[in-house]
Design a protein around this motif. Sequence first.
Motif, PDB file in Angstrom:
ATOM      1  N   GLN A   1       3.036   5.924  -7.145  1.00  0.00           N
ATOM      2  CA  GLN A   1       1.421   7.614  -8.021  1.00  0.00           C
ATOM      3  C   GLN A   1       2.382   8.590  -7.765  1.00  0.00           C
ATOM      4  OE1 GLN A   1      -0.624   6.528  -9.994  1.00  0.00           O
ATOM      5  NE2 GLN A   1       0.270   4.651  -9.274  1.00  0.00           N
ATOM      6  N   ASP A   2       2.670   9.461  -6.537  1.00  0.00           N
ATOM      7  CA  ASP A   2       3.758  10.111  -6.111  1.00  0.00           C
ATOM      8  C   ASP A   2       4.591  10.428  -7.049  1.00  0.00           C
ATOM      9  OD1 ASP A   2       1.738  10.762  -4.094  1.00  0.00           O
ATOM     10  OD2 ASP A   2       3.275  10.040  -2.358  1.00  0.00           O
TER      11      ASP A   2
ATOM     12  N   SER B   1       3.988  11.128 -10.649  1.00  0.00           N
ATOM     13  CA  SER B   1       2.830  12.579 -10.076  1.00  0.00           C
ATOM     14  C   SER B   1       4.353  13.346 -10.682  1.00  0.00           C
ATOM     15  CB  SER B   1       2.152  12.316  -9.166  1.00  0.00           C
ATOM     16  OG  SER B   1       1.280  12.007  -9.057  1.00  0.00           O
TER      17      SER B   1
ATOM     18  N   ASP C   1       1.065  -1.083  -0.320  1.00  0.00           N
ATOM     19  CA  ASP C   1      -0.459   0.144  -0.074  1.00  0.00           C
ATOM     20  C   ASP C   1       1.119   1.043   0.204  1.00  0.00           C
ATOM     21  OD1 ASP C   1      -2.236  -1.754   0.022  1.00  0.00           O
ATOM     22  OD2 ASP C   1      -2.445  -1.421   2.477  1.00  0.00           O
ATOM     23  N   LEU C   2       2.143   1.027   1.178  1.00  0.00           N
ATOM     24  CA  LEU C   2       2.976   2.462   1.037  1.00  0.00           C
ATOM     25  C   LEU C   2       3.541   2.132  -0.966  1.00  0.00           C
ATOM     26  CD1 LEU C   2       4.146   2.187   4.469  1.00  0.00           C
ATOM     27  CD2 LEU C   2       2.909   4.146   4.410  1.00  0.00           C
TER      28      LEU C   2
ATOM     29  N   ALA D   1       2.655   0.932  -3.382  1.00  0.00           N
ATOM     30  CA  ALA D   1       2.252   1.930  -4.798  1.00  0.00           C
ATOM     31  C   ALA D   1       1.576   3.605  -4.319  1.00  0.00           C
ATOM     32  CB  ALA D   1       0.232   1.528  -4.228  1.00  0.00           C
ATOM     33  N   ASP D   2       0.991   4.409  -2.927  1.00  0.00           N
ATOM     34  CA  ASP D   2       1.001   5.394  -2.638  1.00  0.00           C
ATOM     35  C   ASP D   2       2.742   6.363  -3.593  1.00  0.00           C
ATOM     36  OD1 ASP D   2      -1.015   4.632  -2.233  1.00  0.00           O
ATOM     37  OD2 ASP D   2      -1.036   4.873   0.488  1.00  0.00           O
ATOM     38  N   ILE D   3       3.622   5.981  -3.403  1.00  0.00           N
ATOM     39  CA  ILE D   3       4.853   6.681  -3.690  1.00  0.00           C
ATOM     40  C   ILE D   3       5.116   6.332  -5.073  1.00  0.00           C
ATOM     41  CG2 ILE D   3       7.194   6.338  -2.847  1.00  0.00           C
ATOM     42  CD1 ILE D   3       7.040   6.214  -0.094  1.00  0.00           C
TER      43      ILE D   3
END
Length: 198
Positions: A55-56, A59, A48-49, A51-53
Amino acid sequence: MSSGFDPAHEKVYVQRLSEGDAEAFHAIYYYYSPRVLAKLVSVLKSEDLAADILQDVFSIIWQKRAEIDPDKSFGAFLFKISNNLVISLFRKAKRNQELVDTLLKASAESQETIERWMFWKENTAWLNNAIEQLPPQRRLVFKLCKLEQKSHEEVGQLLNISRTTVNNHLVKATQSLREMAARRSDLAGALLLAWLFS
């Protein structure tokens, strides 16, 4: 441009990306995202962590697309951004107990991982200097394989050499770097290389 990414023509894709080509961005994303995600998961022990990073990371790539230099290694640029985001996450974790708890639940080794990343950050200058002392072809193979996470087959295609030659360069580069680390008066280099090649 085809939606499939061709590593041999990476510069073309990056040039198109810097000009705002969304198709080139998507091609780069689908090629590099599994590699970046795997690296993040191995460090954070949390999908989860990671996947969040991830995307960052992309971006930021899109937001800074006009600043990307197609003549420089895109893979190195990409992994540098992901490394910086992980460092920022660990620093934030020290001030955020909830995030600390999340990291600890993800892996009992999270605190050790944080320390390793901080250690890596502090010793990056030494490693970069050591890598630059390698012969040109060996240095290039090492950077592509170890720092950009490219496969031996991909590197062979990019440099027009066999997989056996790629492997030989990598083995010799690793040996040279370990010898340089062993000559240090402290244990920093040895530990760094042990983590890098584990």
